[in-house]
Design an enzyme around this catalytic site. Structure first.
Site, PDB file in Angstrom:
ATOM      1  N   TYR A 132       4.913  -5.335  17.536  1.00 32.14           N
ATOM      2  CA  TYR A 132       4.317  -6.479  18.225  1.00 32.14           C
ATOM      3  C   TYR A 132       3.952  -6.097  19.663  1.00 32.14           C
ATOM      4  O   TYR A 132       4.816  -5.773  20.471  1.00 32.14           O
ATOM      5  CB  TYR A 132       5.268  -7.675  18.230  1.00 32.14           C
ATOM      6  CG  TYR A 132       5.503  -8.285  16.869  1.00 32.14           C
ATOM      7  CD1 TYR A 132       4.665  -8.035  15.802  1.00 32.14           C
ATOM      8  CD2 TYR A 132       6.586  -9.131  16.659  1.00 32.14           C
ATOM      9  CE1 TYR A 132       4.889  -8.600  14.556  1.00 32.14           C
ATOM     10  CE2 TYR A 132       6.827  -9.705  15.416  1.00 32.14           C
ATOM     11  CZ  TYR A 132       5.972  -9.432  14.368  1.00 32.14           C
ATOM     12  OH  TYR A 132       6.202 -10.002  13.141  1.00 32.14           O
ATOM     13  N   HIS A 154       9.336  -3.705   7.713  1.00 35.81           N
ATOM     14  CA  HIS A 154       8.238  -4.629   7.988  1.00 35.81           C
ATOM     15  C   HIS A 154       7.145  -4.609   6.923  1.00 35.81           C
ATOM     16  O   HIS A 154       6.702  -5.647   6.443  1.00 35.81           O
ATOM     17  CB  HIS A 154       7.642  -4.301   9.358  1.00 35.81           C
ATOM     18  CG  HIS A 154       6.925  -5.437   9.999  1.00 35.81           C
ATOM     19  ND1 HIS A 154       6.556  -5.436  11.327  1.00 35.81           N
ATOM     20  CD2 HIS A 154       6.497  -6.628   9.509  1.00 35.81           C
ATOM     21  CE1 HIS A 154       5.937  -6.559  11.612  1.00 35.81           C
ATOM     22  NE2 HIS A 154       5.895  -7.300  10.531  1.00 35.81           N
TER      23      HIS A 154
END
Length: 248
Positions: free
Chosen positions: A70, A150
């Site tokens: 992110y 992820h």
């Protein structure tokens, strides 16, 4: 508000908690996903984001969700790239001195390619270890509460990846592990490498986006420790309903 006064916001009260699968972790029913503070939703001010996180803690929110990617996942789409690990560093600053108040979840598996022009996936055991150590440093903590894989690297058997994640649990650097956007078959396969770890600290967590795997999840039984849905609330504030789902 038009009159210049801020609306009063009541803190979370009561003892409402959700236990994360078979782990020792419990969280408030509503957590705070921090991705938008680093990417995708326009410009963001770091100090304002830090104050937002601290205000959420003040109100009783205790579950924060982030990822090492992110801040860089939109590298091919945007010009205001904050950088790989930005969101973790932001959270690390926000929770400094308050770590004991937070159940902290982060993710690995997506990283920048060699020339930093795009994102690639890496589930190699060596990378799992290195990524975990780097996340601990950025977050300013000695343990990650929930560590997610992820995105699936199809070039690496999931048993190898999860085995490396389980080793982080055994080393005391991670409390519970999770899988993001995988189906029942992979969750079953991933459960095996965790058998040697303390069962109460290991999760097989399926995070499914917009119902993609929801219809198939009931069939995996005890292998699914907990489910954290991805994106049940749309960015515009509306709840997801069946009309927003699409067949995949």
């Amino acid at each position: 508000m038009a009159n210049g006064h801020k609306a009063a916001v009541a803190p979370v009260t009561g003892a409402a908690r959700v236990r994360l699968g078979h782990s020792e972790l419990s969280v408030r029913p509503i957590g705070l996903g921090c991705m938008g503070m680093s990417q995708f939703y326009g410009s963001a001010d770091d100090q304002e984001s830090i104050e937002t996180i601290r205000s959420a803690l003040d109100l009783g929110v205790n579950f924060l969700d982030t990822s090492d990617i992110y801040g860089a996942a939109d590298i091919g789409l945007a010009t205001n790239i904050r950088g790989f690990g930005h969101n973790e560093q932001l959270i690390g600053s926000a929770i400094k001195g308050r770590r004991e108040e937070v159940v902290l979840a982060t993710k690995f598996g997506a990283k920048l390619n060699d020339d930093h022009t795009g994102v690639v996936l890496d589930g190699c055991p060596e990378y799992v270890t290195a990524a975990g150590e780097a996340s601990l440093r950025r977050l300013g903590t000695d343990v990650i509460d929930v560590y997610y894989y992820h995105r699936l690297d199809r070039n690496v058997p999931i048993e190898d990846t999860v085995g490396a994640m389980a080793a982080l649990v055994s080393a005391g650097k991670v409390r519970a592990i999770g899988l993001s956007e995988v189906g029942p078959d992979l969750i079953r396969r991933a459960h095996g490498p965790c058998d040697h770890c303390a069962a109460e600290r290991v999760l097989a967590v399926g995070a499914a986006r917009r119902g993609r795997h929801h219809r198939r999840l009931p069939g995996i039984g005890h292998h699914l420790g907990a489910l954290q849905p991805v994106g049940p609330i749309r960015a515009d504030g509306g709840a997801e309903t069946g009309r927003h789902f699409r067949r995949e």
